[in-house]
Design an enzyme around this catalytic site. Structure first.
Site, PDB file in Angstrom:
ATOM      1  N   CYS A   1       0.844  -1.203   0.000  1.00 40.99           N
ATOM      2  CA  CYS A   1       0.000   0.000   0.000  1.00 40.99           C
ATOM      3  C   CYS A   1       0.883   1.259   0.000  1.00 40.99           C
ATOM      4  O   CYS A   1       1.646   1.460  -0.926  1.00 40.99           O
ATOM      5  CB  CYS A   1      -0.993  -0.049   1.158  1.00 40.99           C
ATOM      6  SG  CYS A   1      -2.360   1.139   0.992  1.00 40.99           S
ATOM      7  N   HIS A  50      -3.810  -5.104  -0.303  1.00 45.48           N
ATOM      8  CA  HIS A  50      -3.397  -5.637   0.993  1.00 45.48           C
ATOM      9  C   HIS A  50      -3.395  -7.168   0.936  1.00 45.48           C
ATOM     10  O   HIS A  50      -4.443  -7.792   1.105  1.00 45.48           O
ATOM     11  CB  HIS A  50      -4.349  -5.154   2.093  1.00 45.48           C
ATOM     12  CG  HIS A  50      -4.222  -3.701   2.389  1.00 45.48           C
ATOM     13  ND1 HIS A  50      -3.300  -3.210   3.292  1.00 45.48           N
ATOM     14  CD2 HIS A  50      -4.875  -2.626   1.895  1.00 45.48           C
ATOM     15  CE1 HIS A  50      -3.392  -1.891   3.345  1.00 45.48           C
ATOM     16  NE2 HIS A  50      -4.339  -1.517   2.494  1.00 45.48           N
ATOM     17  N   GLU A 106      -2.388  -9.199   3.112  1.00 45.24           N
ATOM     18  CA  GLU A 106      -2.754  -9.750   4.422  1.00 45.24           C
ATOM     19  C   GLU A 106      -4.263  -9.800   4.625  1.00 45.24           C
ATOM     20  O   GLU A 106      -4.748 -10.442   5.565  1.00 45.24           O
ATOM     21  CB  GLU A 106      -2.095  -8.935   5.540  1.00 45.24           C
ATOM     22  CG  GLU A 106      -2.703  -7.586   5.841  1.00 45.24           C
ATOM     23  CD  GLU A 106      -2.304  -6.466   4.883  1.00 45.24           C
ATOM     24  OE1 GLU A 106      -2.662  -5.313   5.162  1.00 45.24           O
ATOM     25  OE2 GLU A 106      -1.618  -6.761   3.878  1.00 45.24           O
TER      26      GLU A 106
END
Length: 212
Positions: free
Chosen positions: A81, A194, A196
Site C-alpha cells: 500500500c 493488501h 494480508e
C-alpha cells in the site's frame, strides 16, 4: 540472518501482516529497531494512511537510511500500500511530497470519475481482479501462483503513475481506467492492495515472497 523482517514505524496493519506470514509458515519478525534491517533476509514495508506522514516517520525513526542500505544489498523488499507508494519519486497527496525515488513515477489520485463521466466514491475499497500486463509477466514473481483475474483486497485513493511500463507487474480495471496494482524493479516489489487481507490469493503472494 533473520528471515522476513517487518518494519514497524508506527503506520500500517503491522500485526495483520505478521500473522499472515505466520500463517504460511514464514520466519517473520516485527521490529521497531531500524538496525535489525541489516540482518534481514527479506524486508517488508507496510503503510496505511497519509503518504507524507509515512515518509516523515520513516525518516524520523531511522528506517529510511537502513532501508536504502538494505536495498543496496540486492535482497528482496516488499512494499504494501503506502509502503509501495513511497518507492516512487513523488506523491500528490498533501503535496507534492518527495518519495524515495527508487522507481520512476509519481503517485497520483485515483480518478474521481469513470470513463463514462459518472462520479466515483473514493477510496476504492473492496475486492478487485488483477491482471498481468503481458502473459509471462508474473513468471518468477510473487504473483507466480496466481491466475489472471484473481482478486485482491484494495483500499486506496492514490495510485502510482509508473513511468517505465516494464516496472508494472499487475493492473486492475477501475470503472474503465487501467490502474497499477503491483510493480517490480530489480529486488523491489510493491503492491497497492493488501495481501494480508486477501485470503488465499494474498497468502500465496506472501508465501512466494518468503521463499524468494
Amino acid at each position: 540472518m533473520t528471515g522476513v523482517v517487518i518494519a514497524d514505524y508506527g503506520v500500517g496493519n503491522i500485526f495483520s501482516v505478521y500473522h499472515a506470514f505466520e500463517a504460511v509458515g514464514a520466519d517473520a519478525t516485527v521490529t521497531t529497531d531500524p538496525a535489525l534491517l541489516r540482518s534481514a533476509d527479506r524486508l517488508v514495508i507496510p503503510g496505511v494512511g497519509d503518504f507524507s506522514n509515512c515518509m516523515e516517520r520513516l525518516s524520523r525513526l531511522g528506517f529510511r537510511d537502513e532501508m536504502l542500505a538494505f536495498i543496496q544489498t540486492g535482497r528482496p523488499l516488499l512494499g504494501i500500500c503506502v509502503g509501495m507508494q513511497m518507492l516512487f519519486e513523488t506523491s500528490a497527496e498533501n503535496g507534492p511530497t518527495p518519495g524515495l525515488g527508487l522507481i520512476p513515477g509519481d503517485v497520483v489520485r485515483v480518478p474521481e470519475a469513470g470513463v463514462d463521466g459518472v462520479r466515483l466514491k473514493l477510496p476504492n475499497t473492496g475486492w478487485c481482479s488483477i491482471d498481468p500486463p503481458a502473459p509471462d509477466t508474473w513468471r518468477g514473481s510473487v504473483l507466480a501462483d496466481l491466475k489472471p483475474g484473481d482478486a485482491m483486497y484494495f483500499m486506496h485513493s492514490y495510485v502510482p503513475d509508473v513511468h517505465d511500463p516494464a516496472d508494472v507487474l499487475a493492473t486492475l480495471s477501475f470503472h474503465g481506467h487501467r490502474l497499477t496494482a503491483a510493480v517490480r524493479r530489480d529486488n523491489l516489489t510493491g503492491v497497492q492492495f493488501h495481501p494480508e487481507r486477501s485470503a488465499r490469493t494474498g497468502l500465496s503472494l506472501l508465501a512466494r515472497f518468503a521463499a524468494i
